[in-house]
Design an enzyme around this catalytic site. Structure first.
Site, PDB file in Angstrom:
ATOM      1  N   LEU A  63       0.722  -1.266  -0.212  1.00  0.00           N
ATOM      2  CA  LEU A  63       0.081   0.014   0.025  1.00  0.00           C
ATOM      3  C   LEU A  63       0.878   1.353   0.192  1.00  0.00           C
ATOM      4  O   LEU A  63       2.035   1.003   0.163  1.00  0.00           O
ATOM      5  CB  LEU A  63      -0.949  -0.020   1.350  1.00  0.00           C
ATOM      6  N   PRO A  64       0.414   2.566  -0.287  1.00  0.00           N
ATOM      7  CA  PRO A  64       1.293   3.558  -0.237  1.00  0.00           C
ATOM      8  C   PRO A  64       2.053   3.883   0.891  1.00  0.00           C
ATOM      9  O   PRO A  64       3.202   4.136   0.728  1.00  0.00           O
ATOM     10  CB  PRO A  64       0.132   4.559  -0.431  1.00  0.00           C
ATOM     11  N   LYS A 166      15.274   1.010   3.568  1.00  0.00           N
ATOM     12  CA  LYS A 166      14.545   1.462   2.526  1.00  0.00           C
ATOM     13  C   LYS A 166      14.329   2.801   2.169  1.00  0.00           C
ATOM     14  O   LYS A 166      14.806   3.274   1.188  1.00  0.00           O
ATOM     15  CB  LYS A 166      12.941   0.807   2.405  1.00  0.00           C
ATOM     16  N   LYS A 235       7.341  10.730   0.164  1.00  0.00           N
ATOM     17  CA  LYS A 235       6.868  10.184   1.599  1.00  0.00           C
ATOM     18  C   LYS A 235       8.055   9.593   2.043  1.00  0.00           C
ATOM     19  O   LYS A 235       8.530   9.669   3.259  1.00  0.00           O
ATOM     20  CB  LYS A 235       5.760   9.528   1.254  1.00  0.00           C
TER      21      LYS A 235
HETATM   22  P1  NDP Z   1       0.235   2.492  -6.297  1.00  0.00           P
HETATM   23  O1  NDP Z   1      -0.124   4.036  -6.276  1.00  0.00           O
HETATM   24  O2  NDP Z   1       0.477   2.148  -8.037  1.00  0.00           O
HETATM   25  O3  NDP Z   1      -0.858   1.556  -5.676  1.00  0.00           O
HETATM   26  C1  NDP Z   1      -1.019   1.837  -4.461  1.00  0.00           C
HETATM   27  C2  NDP Z   1      -2.227   0.580  -4.105  1.00  0.00           C
HETATM   28  O4  NDP Z   1      -2.664   0.797  -2.905  1.00  0.00           O
HETATM   29  C3  NDP Z   1      -3.501   0.291  -4.918  1.00  0.00           C
HETATM   30  O5  NDP Z   1      -3.741  -0.812  -5.170  1.00  0.00           O
HETATM   31  C4  NDP Z   1      -4.328   1.471  -4.144  1.00  0.00           C
HETATM   32  O6  NDP Z   1      -5.742   0.757  -4.514  1.00  0.00           O
HETATM   33  C5  NDP Z   1      -4.010   0.941  -2.916  1.00  0.00           C
HETATM   34  N1  NDP Z   1      -4.455   1.844  -1.856  1.00  0.00           N
HETATM   35  C6  NDP Z   1      -4.220   3.249  -2.034  1.00  0.00           C
HETATM   36  N2  NDP Z   1      -4.938   4.002  -0.775  1.00  0.00           N
HETATM   37  C7  NDP Z   1      -5.543   2.910  -0.397  1.00  0.00           C
HETATM   38  C8  NDP Z   1      -6.626   2.849   0.972  1.00  0.00           C
HETATM   39  N3  NDP Z   1      -6.834   3.888   1.597  1.00  0.00           N
HETATM   40  N4  NDP Z   1      -7.014   1.607   1.028  1.00  0.00           N
HETATM   41  C9  NDP Z   1      -6.878   0.576   0.694  1.00  0.00           C
HETATM   42  N5  NDP Z   1      -6.062   0.563  -0.327  1.00  0.00           N
HETATM   43  C10 NDP Z   1      -5.376   1.757  -0.810  1.00  0.00           C
HETATM   44  O7  NDP Z   1       1.762   2.387  -5.674  1.00  0.00           O
HETATM   45  P2  NDP Z   1       2.802   1.296  -5.896  1.00  0.00           P
HETATM   46  O8  NDP Z   1       2.498   0.091  -6.060  1.00  0.00           O
HETATM   47  O9  NDP Z   1       3.772   2.240  -7.011  1.00  0.00           O
HETATM   48  O10 NDP Z   1       3.651   1.774  -4.574  1.00  0.00           O
HETATM   49  C11 NDP Z   1       3.465   0.911  -3.235  1.00  0.00           C
HETATM   50  C12 NDP Z   1       4.342   1.120  -2.445  1.00  0.00           C
HETATM   51  O11 NDP Z   1       5.577   0.494  -2.870  1.00  0.00           O
HETATM   52  C13 NDP Z   1       4.527   2.393  -1.861  1.00  0.00           C
HETATM   53  O12 NDP Z   1       4.902   2.332  -0.493  1.00  0.00           O
HETATM   54  C14 NDP Z   1       5.782   2.840  -2.787  1.00  0.00           C
HETATM   55  O13 NDP Z   1       6.430   3.767  -2.178  1.00  0.00           O
HETATM   56  C15 NDP Z   1       6.496   1.384  -2.807  1.00  0.00           C
HETATM   57  N6  NDP Z   1       7.386   1.269  -4.029  1.00  0.00           N
HETATM   58  C16 NDP Z   1       7.085   1.563  -5.478  1.00  0.00           C
HETATM   59  C17 NDP Z   1       7.869   1.379  -6.330  1.00  0.00           C
HETATM   60  C18 NDP Z   1       7.482   1.834  -7.703  1.00  0.00           C
HETATM   61  O14 NDP Z   1       8.575   1.902  -8.703  1.00  0.00           O
HETATM   62  N7  NDP Z   1       6.616   2.175  -7.938  1.00  0.00           N
HETATM   63  C19 NDP Z   1       9.261   0.784  -6.049  1.00  0.00           C
HETATM   64  C20 NDP Z   1       9.720   0.419  -4.604  1.00  0.00           C
HETATM   65  C21 NDP Z   1       8.656   0.690  -3.727  1.00  0.00           C
HETATM   66  P3  NDP Z   1      -6.432   1.399  -5.974  1.00  0.00           P
HETATM   67  O15 NDP Z   1      -6.178   0.576  -6.998  1.00  0.00           O
HETATM   68  O16 NDP Z   1      -7.880   1.495  -5.447  1.00  0.00           O
HETATM   69  O17 NDP Z   1      -6.178   3.009  -6.012  1.00  0.00           O
END
Ligand code: NDP
Length: 289
Positions: A63-64, A166, A235
Site C-alpha cells: 500500500l502507499p 529502504k 514520503k
Molecule cells: P500505487 O499508487 O500504484 O498503488 C497503491 C495501491 O494501494 C493500490 O492498490 C491502491 O488501490 C491501494 N490503496 C491506496 N490507498 C488505499 C486505501 N486508503 N485503502 C486501501 N488501499 C489503498 O503504488 P505503488 O504500487 O507504486 O507503490 C506501493 C508501495 O511500494 C509504496 O509504498 C511505494 O513507495 C513502494 N514502492 C514503489 C515502487 C515503484 O516503482 N512504483 C518501487 C518500490 C517501492 P486502488 O487501486 O484502489 O488505487
C-alpha cells in the site's frame, strides 16, 4: 499455501502474479476491478470482502504508506488467526511498523516489514531486492514466500529495519537524481550537447543508476513514463528525515533533498513521476529540457 494479497497497484499487481505460480493467492484491492482482472488473468482468487484474506497463512500488504496499512490492520484484526505471518511490503515508517507489530503480536500474528527496491520492472521480472526487518524465524518464513518476487532478499535486523534502510537508500537515489539533473542542465547551458554530457558522465566518476538508466530516456529521448509516483518518493524522504530527527543526527544534505522534493511535489502534483523533478530544475533556470 494460502496467501492474502492486499494492494494491487503498480508493484502489488505483478508481485501477486508471481505468487500464484506456487500458492493459492486471495486478492483484495480497494478498486475491485483490478482484483477482478488479476483473478481473471492469473488465476488468483477474488476476495469476496477484505475479511476473506484473514483465512490465509500469510497476508501481504503493498500500500502507499503505513497509514493505509494500519487502516487495513484495524479492519482485519477481529478476523485474524494465531500463527499468521503479516508481510508488509509497503515502503512504510519503521516506528509505525513497530506499533503495528505489537498490535498484531497481541493476536498471535507475526509481522515483518519487507519493502522492495527495483521499480516496476523489477516487480514484473521478479528481480526485486527485498529488505526485511523481523526475527530470524519470521524472516525465514517470509523469504520462502518472497523468493518468487525477488532475486536478493536480505535480513536487515529487527522489526522496522527494513523500512528504515529502504527510505534511506531511496534518499540516496533522490539526492543523486537531483544533483545529476542539475549538472547535466548546467552542461547544456554551457553549450555541451546533452548526449555528450551523458556519455562522459557514464564513462566517468559521475556515473550512477540515475545517469545510466533513469535520466537518459527522459532528458535525451523526451520519454517521461510514470513508474514511481513522486508522492511516494517524497514520503520516503520525509520518513528518512524523521529518522534523522529521532536519532538527533546532523544530516543537512538529507534535509535539503527533502525540502527540494516536497517543493517539487507541490509544483508537479500527486500523479507526477519522481524523475519529473528534473523539469522543476529546468524551470528554476527558466528553461526546458
Ligand atoms: P500505487 O499508487 O500504484 O498503488 C497503491 C495501491 O494501494 C493500490 O492498490 C491502491 O488501490 C491501494 N490503496 C491506496 N490507498 C488505499 C486505501 N486508503 N485503502 C486501501 N488501499 C489503498 O503504488 P505503488 O504500487 O507504486 O507503490 C506501493 C508501495 O511500494 C509504496 O509504498 C511505494 O513507495 C513502494 N514502492 C514503489 C515502487 C515503484 O516503482 N512504483 C518501487 C518500490 C517501492 P486502488 O487501486 O484502489 O488505487
Amino acid at each position: 499455501m494460502k496467501i492474502g494479497f492486499i494492494g494491487l497497484g503498480a508493484m502489488g499487481f505483478p508481485m501477486a502474479r508471481h505468487l500464484t505460480k506456487e500458492h493459492e493467492v486471495i486478492v483484495w484491492n480497494r478498486t475491485r476491478e483490478k482484483a477482478e482482472r488479476h483473478a481473471r488473468e492469473f488465476g488468483s482468487r477474488l476476495a469476496r470482502d477484505l475479511s476473506d484474506c484473514a483465512a490465509a497463512e500469510v497476508i501481504i500488504t503493498m500500500l502507499p504508506t503505513s497509514r493505509e496499512v494500519d487502516e487495513i490492520v484495524d479492519k482485519l484484526l477481529p478476523h485474524l488467526r494465531r500463527g499468521t505471518l503479516w508481510i508488509d511490503a509497503t515502503s512504510g515508517d519503521p516506528n509505525d511498523s513497530r506499533e503495528t507489530a505489537k498490535r498484531l503480536a497481541d493476536k498471535g500474528v507475526a509481522f515483518v516489514d519487507a519493502p522492495v527496491t527495483g521499480a516496476t520492472v523489477g516487480a514484473e521480472n521478479a528481480t526485486l531486492t527485498i529488505m526485511i526487518g523481523g526475527s530470524a524465524e519470521d524472516f525465514a518464513r517470509a523469504r520462502e514466500v518472497l523468493r518468487l518476487c525477488g532475486k536478493t532478499i536480505i535480513h536487515v535486523g529487527s522489526i522496522g529495519s527494513g523500512h528504515a534502510i529502504k527510505v534511506l537508500t531511496n534518499s540516496i537515489m533522490g539526492a543523486t537524481v537531483w544533483i545529476t539533473s542539475e549538472c547535466l542542465l548546467l552542461a547544456k547551458q554551457f553549450g555541451i550537447d546533452l548526449k555528450t554530457a551523458l556519455e562522459v558522465t557514464n564513462a566517468g566518476s559521475g556515473r550512477s543508476n540515475a545517469s545510466e538508466n533513469l535520466l537518459p530516456m527522459r532528458l535525451r529521448d523526451g520519454k517521461w513514463p510514470l513508474v514511481f509516483k513522486l508522492v511516494h518518493h517524497d514520503k520516503d524522504i520525509r520518513i528518512a528525515s524523521s529518522i534523522a530527527h529521532q536519532q538527533h543526527a546532523s544530516t543537512p544534505l538529507l534535509a535539503l533533498t527533502q525540502q527540494l522534493f516536497t517543493a517539487a511535489l507541490h509544483e508537479l502534483g500527486d500523479q507526477a513521476d519522481y524523475i519529473e523533478v528534473a523539469k522543476v530544475i529546468a524551470a528554476m533556470n527558466g528553461t526546458k529540457w
